[in-house]
Design a protein around this motif. Structure first.
Motif, PDB file in Angstrom:
ATOM      1  N   UNK A  21      44.572  62.063  50.599  1.00  0.00           N
ATOM      2  CA  UNK A  21      45.417  61.054  51.440  1.00  0.00           C
ATOM      3  C   UNK A  21      46.523  61.443  52.184  1.00  0.00           C
ATOM      4  N   UNK A  22      46.748  62.520  52.567  1.00  0.00           N
ATOM      5  CA  UNK A  22      47.896  63.152  53.092  1.00  0.00           C
ATOM      6  C   UNK A  22      47.589  63.484  54.686  1.00  0.00           C
ATOM      7  N   UNK A  23      46.422  63.058  54.986  1.00  0.00           N
ATOM      8  CA  UNK A  23      46.246  63.062  56.445  1.00  0.00           C
ATOM      9  C   UNK A  23      46.450  61.839  57.351  1.00  0.00           C
ATOM     10  N   UNK A  24      46.923  62.273  58.554  1.00  0.00           N
ATOM     11  CA  UNK A  24      46.933  61.194  59.559  1.00  0.00           C
ATOM     12  C   UNK A  24      46.857  61.918  61.007  1.00  0.00           C
ATOM     13  N   UNK A  25      46.583  61.118  61.981  1.00  0.00           N
ATOM     14  CA  UNK A  25      46.394  61.555  63.451  1.00  0.00           C
ATOM     15  C   UNK A  25      47.524  62.543  64.112  1.00  0.00           C
ATOM     16  N   UNK A  26      48.617  62.198  63.462  1.00  0.00           N
ATOM     17  CA  UNK A  26      49.742  63.088  63.842  1.00  0.00           C
ATOM     18  C   UNK A  26      49.596  64.494  63.473  1.00  0.00           C
ATOM     19  N   UNK A  27      49.191  64.758  61.978  1.00  0.00           N
ATOM     20  CA  UNK A  27      49.216  65.915  61.675  1.00  0.00           C
ATOM     21  C   UNK A  27      47.930  66.567  61.593  1.00  0.00           C
ATOM     22  N   UNK A  28      46.884  65.736  61.840  1.00  0.00           N
ATOM     23  CA  UNK A  28      45.485  65.994  61.525  1.00  0.00           C
ATOM     24  C   UNK A  28      45.063  67.434  62.439  1.00  0.00           C
ATOM     25  N   UNK A  29      45.615  67.461  63.727  1.00  0.00           N
ATOM     26  CA  UNK A  29      45.163  68.628  64.339  1.00  0.00           C
ATOM     27  C   UNK A  29      45.815  69.914  63.846  1.00  0.00           C
ATOM     28  N   UNK A  30      46.834  69.822  63.042  1.00  0.00           N
ATOM     29  CA  UNK A  30      47.424  70.878  62.430  1.00  0.00           C
ATOM     30  C   UNK A  30      46.553  71.319  61.203  1.00  0.00           C
ATOM     31  N   UNK A  31      46.313  70.143  60.452  1.00  0.00           N
ATOM     32  CA  UNK A  31      45.581  70.524  59.324  1.00  0.00           C
ATOM     33  C   UNK A  31      44.505  71.110  59.543  1.00  0.00           C
ATOM     34  N   UNK A  32      43.534  70.964  60.811  1.00  0.00           N
ATOM     35  CA  UNK A  32      42.178  71.358  61.430  1.00  0.00           C
ATOM     36  C   UNK A  32      42.545  72.926  61.464  1.00  0.00           C
ATOM     37  N   UNK A  33      43.634  73.053  62.371  1.00  0.00           N
ATOM     38  CA  UNK A  33      44.223  74.590  62.588  1.00  0.00           C
ATOM     39  C   UNK A  33      44.269  75.336  61.471  1.00  0.00           C
ATOM     40  N   UNK A  34      45.078  74.754  60.716  1.00  0.00           N
ATOM     41  CA  UNK A  34      45.093  75.512  59.516  1.00  0.00           C
ATOM     42  C   UNK A  34      43.820  75.809  58.522  1.00  0.00           C
ATOM     43  N   UNK A  35      42.929  75.059  58.430  1.00  0.00           N
ATOM     44  CA  UNK A  35      41.781  75.158  57.761  1.00  0.00           C
ATOM     45  C   UNK A  35      40.942  76.258  58.510  1.00  0.00           C
ATOM     46  N   UNK A  36      41.140  76.163  59.973  1.00  0.00           N
ATOM     47  CA  UNK A  36      40.261  77.413  60.674  1.00  0.00           C
ATOM     48  C   UNK A  36      40.983  78.556  60.546  1.00  0.00           C
ATOM     49  N   UNK A  37      42.373  78.455  60.800  1.00  0.00           N
ATOM     50  CA  UNK A  37      43.108  79.885  60.721  1.00  0.00           C
ATOM     51  C   UNK A  37      42.928  80.375  59.329  1.00  0.00           C
ATOM     52  N   UNK A  38      43.355  79.553  58.223  1.00  0.00           N
ATOM     53  CA  UNK A  38      43.362  80.417  57.103  1.00  0.00           C
ATOM     54  C   UNK A  38      41.856  80.911  56.737  1.00  0.00           C
ATOM     55  N   UNK A  39      40.895  80.285  57.024  1.00  0.00           N
ATOM     56  CA  UNK A  39      39.586  80.727  56.856  1.00  0.00           C
ATOM     57  C   UNK A  39      39.249  82.118  57.523  1.00  0.00           C
ATOM     58  N   UNK A  40      39.712  82.092  58.909  1.00  0.00           N
ATOM     59  CA  UNK A  40      39.588  83.372  59.452  1.00  0.00           C
ATOM     60  C   UNK A  40      40.437  84.318  58.864  1.00  0.00           C
ATOM     61  N   UNK A  41      41.819  84.156  58.639  1.00  0.00           N
ATOM     62  CA  UNK A  41      42.545  85.453  58.067  1.00  0.00           C
ATOM     63  C   UNK A  41      41.897  85.785  56.811  1.00  0.00           C
ATOM     64  N   UNK A  42      41.390  84.844  55.949  1.00  0.00           N
ATOM     65  CA  UNK A  42      40.740  85.217  54.660  1.00  0.00           C
ATOM     66  C   UNK A  42      39.657  85.964  54.820  1.00  0.00           C
ATOM     67  N   UNK A  43      38.863  85.843  55.696  1.00  0.00           N
ATOM     68  CA  UNK A  43      37.621  86.528  56.092  1.00  0.00           C
ATOM     69  C   UNK A  43      38.296  88.068  56.543  1.00  0.00           C
ATOM     70  N   UNK A  44      39.074  88.003  57.444  1.00  0.00           N
ATOM     71  CA  UNK A  44      39.298  89.413  57.907  1.00  0.00           C
ATOM     72  C   UNK A  44      40.115  90.120  56.608  1.00  0.00           C
ATOM     73  N   UNK A  45      40.882  89.482  55.920  1.00  0.00           N
ATOM     74  CA  UNK A  45      41.387  90.007  54.841  1.00  0.00           C
ATOM     75  C   UNK A  45      40.534  90.612  53.823  1.00  0.00           C
ATOM     76  N   UNK A  46      39.501  90.054  53.536  1.00  0.00           N
ATOM     77  CA  UNK A  46      38.413  90.449  52.598  1.00  0.00           C
ATOM     78  C   UNK A  46      37.740  91.525  53.263  1.00  0.00           C
ATOM     79  N   UNK A  47      37.068  91.264  54.288  1.00  0.00           N
ATOM     80  CA  UNK A  47      36.258  92.158  54.917  1.00  0.00           C
ATOM     81  C   UNK A  47      36.740  93.567  55.271  1.00  0.00           C
ATOM     82  N   UNK A  48      38.228  93.640  55.415  1.00  0.00           N
ATOM     83  CA  UNK A  48      38.590  94.818  56.004  1.00  0.00           C
ATOM     84  C   UNK A  48      38.437  95.878  54.925  1.00  0.00           C
ATOM     85  N   UNK A  49      38.316  95.592  53.615  1.00  0.00           N
ATOM     86  CA  UNK A  49      38.035  96.580  52.666  1.00  0.00           C
ATOM     87  C   UNK A  49      36.708  97.190  52.583  1.00  0.00           C
TER      88      UNK A  49
END
Ligand code: HEM
Ligand code: FES
Lengths: 255, 254
Positions: A215-243
């Motif tokens: 219940x903490x999403x709204x149109x003002x911050x939703x784009x940032x939350x979506x970017x966070x989701x994609x960005x964090x996922x990408x960083x996690x992917x790169x972090x893990x596979x780097x090994x």
């Protein structure tokens, strides 16, 4: 309504369970990655880190049981919610969605990641089990490294010098050697990369859904939350596979 | 006048709730691009009646986008997919001459098909009856400005109150979730002072009824918001989640 019923027996309550356990697991995934990245700092760093974790003793068990509980609740509510969703829509539409405004199709049709959460999730669970058998229970039969016994890898107190005859409880485990030997097997590394990819795919939708469920999403911050989701996922992917990539490229090697 | 169109319709026909149903194909000839989708169906129905066949049953009432009766999935899309538009307001000019249009009823376990394109949406009524109201003294008309309401909150409440309960959100959701509808109803009344006395009871009871009716759960796909003829925002679902959590903490017993 009784509080427990309100959480565990209602749609919205189970979504909280999903989101809170999902957030907890995400926290673990991030910490675990940061810990793993210590292999880049050499054998001493990661072996010492591993020894410190093991030295936590009972606290380590609290963390393990907590994690297991979160995984259990997350899977339980995932299965419950998904089966309710299937029952709620038993007849599919005959026609594929073709809105009169064709450009709106992407908004109207659920994204692939959102439609496959239960599958990406269950595959991650299966992978997690294999991963534990591989590196935690150190089952030689599944490491693909010629029945190499990871259980026999120990280092001296400098965390660097390998010991031929180490002892459980007396010497520190040589985690560095285990990681390198483990990922030297191409099939193992490929499987690992695919599984981490699926996890990040799960998170690319899961993390943004989590904010909505809480219940903490709204149109003002939703784009940032979506970017966070994609960005964090990408960083996690790169972090893990780097090994595994670094091991296969012989950027990280023994000696 | 624009050129008339000839279309092929593939329509779901079902005699009653127990019938298995089937698709039937009809020719819709000489359709003016200025007709609404329902007017096009009226023309087809006149033809069917003329040739002694059963007309296609569909719901409609206001035909100006405010009652929410007209429920149909046009080419796999609830209300046809024009932004903020009900089927009755959709014009035939959005379709092209010679194309085949597939028309199906809302599909949801909680919305059983009555006949053809008509579904039973009383599940929504039962949810409303659990709390989609306020209790006030009846009798004399209340003084208009006796209760102050801030402009921001009343605007937001009005955005939620736009919901006409058509059920397109359920029809479009892959999980047949009614959360956008319930969220709009809960949010609307939780935002205004008149809704405060029953605020927690409303959130708990409406959510429980929604579950009991057999609607699915939100997985945040956004399909509902995209087809909503009143463009009810997904933000209201987040608000409902908050309202529900708040109600559980305030009124939930251990
Ligand atoms: C172990 C097996 C797993 C299964 C079966 C599973 C399944 C699911 C399902 C079905 C959802 C609902 C998606 C939606 O709302 O559309 C979900 C959400 C989520 N999952 Fe998983 N998942 C699993 C593991 C994980 C793991 C390991 C993580 C964390 C790293 C995770 C993080 C999340 C998050 C953050 C959400 C969003 C919660 C929400 O919708 O509010 N999941 N998961
Ligand atoms: S008939 Fe009233 S909204 Fe379409």
């Amino acid at each position: 309504m009784d509080f427990i019923t309100g959480i565990f027996k209602t749609s919205l309550g189970r979504k909280y369970v999903m989101a809170i356990t999902g957030a907890g697991l995400f926290g673990f995934v991030v910490m675990h990655m940061l810990g793993n990245l210590l292999v880049f700092a050499g054998p001493a760093a990661i072996n010492e880190y591993a020894a410190k974790l093991h030295a936590l003793g009972p606290l380590l068990w609290v963390a393990r049981i907590g994690l297991l509980g979160m995984v259990g609740l997350h899977i339980w509510s995932a299965i419950k919610l998904t089966s309710e969703n299937r029952e709620a829509r038993t007849v599919e539409y005959d026609a594929a969605a073709e809105p009169v405004d064709a450009h709106r199709r992407g908004d109207i049709v659920a994204k692939f990641a959102a439609r496959t959460m239960i599958f990406s999730g269950l595959i991650i669970a299966a992978f997690a089990f294999y991963h534990l058998a591989h590196f935690t229970w150190k089952v030689p039969q599944i490491n693909g490294a010629g029945m190499e016994d990871f259980e026999s890898y120990y280092v001296a107190d400098d965390f660097t010098t390998p010991l031929a005859e180490g002892k459980e409880g007396k010497n520190h485990a040589d985690v560095f050697k285990m990681i390198v030997t483990g990922f030297k097997v191409p099939a193992v590394s490929v499987f690992y990369v695919v599984a981490v990819g699926l996890l990040c795919f799960h998170l690319s939708h899961g993390l943004s859904a989590m904010f909505q469920s809480l219940g903490i999403k709204n149109k003002n911050i939703a784009p940032w939350m979506d970017r966070f989701a994609v960005g964090a996922s990408a960083l996690i992917f790169l972090g893990y596979i780097s090994i595994p990539v670094s091991v296969l490229a012989a950027f990280i090697k023994i000696g | 006048m624009d050129k008339l169109m000839n279309l092929k319709l593939k329509v779901w026909r079902q005699d009653d709730a127990d019938d298995v149903g089937r698709f039937e194909e009809y020719q819709a000839d000489d359709i003016s691009p200025d007709m609404s989708f329902l007017e096009m169906l009226d023309v087809v129905n006149e033809g069917l009646i003329g040739s002694g066949k059963e007309p296609i049953a569909f719901d409609s009432d206001c035909r100006e986008g405010i009652c929410g009766s007209c429920s149909m999935v046009i080419n796999g899309t609830a209300h046809g997919g024009q932004k903020g538009t009900t089927a009755c307001q959709l014009h035939m000019r959005h379709f092209s001459d010679g194309m085949t249009i597939t028309i199906e009823p809302w599909r949801a376990t909680a919305f059983p098909v009555h006949r053809d394109l008509v579904v039973d949406r009383t599940a929504f009524d039962r949810i409303q009856q659990k709390g989609g109201f306020i209790s006030v003294r009846t009798g004399s008309v209340p003084d208009a400005n006796a209760i102050p309401v801030s402009k921001d909150e009343s605007d937001l409440a009005m955005d939620a109150a736009q919901c006409i309960g058509c059920g397109a959100c359920v029809a479009a959701c892959k999980n047949a979730s009614a959360m956008l509808f319930v969220a709009a109803k809960i949010s609307h009344l939780s935002l205004v002072p008149q809704g405060q006395p029953e605020r927690e009871r409303r959130a708990l009871a409406m959510v429980k009824q929604m579950d009991d009716e057999g609607f699915g759960n939100c997985t945040v796909t956004g399909s509902c918001e995209a087809v909503c003829p009143k463009e009810i925002s997904l933000d209201f679902i987040a608000r409902m989640n908050r309202e529900y959590g708040r109600a559980l903490i305030k009124k939930g017993t251990i």
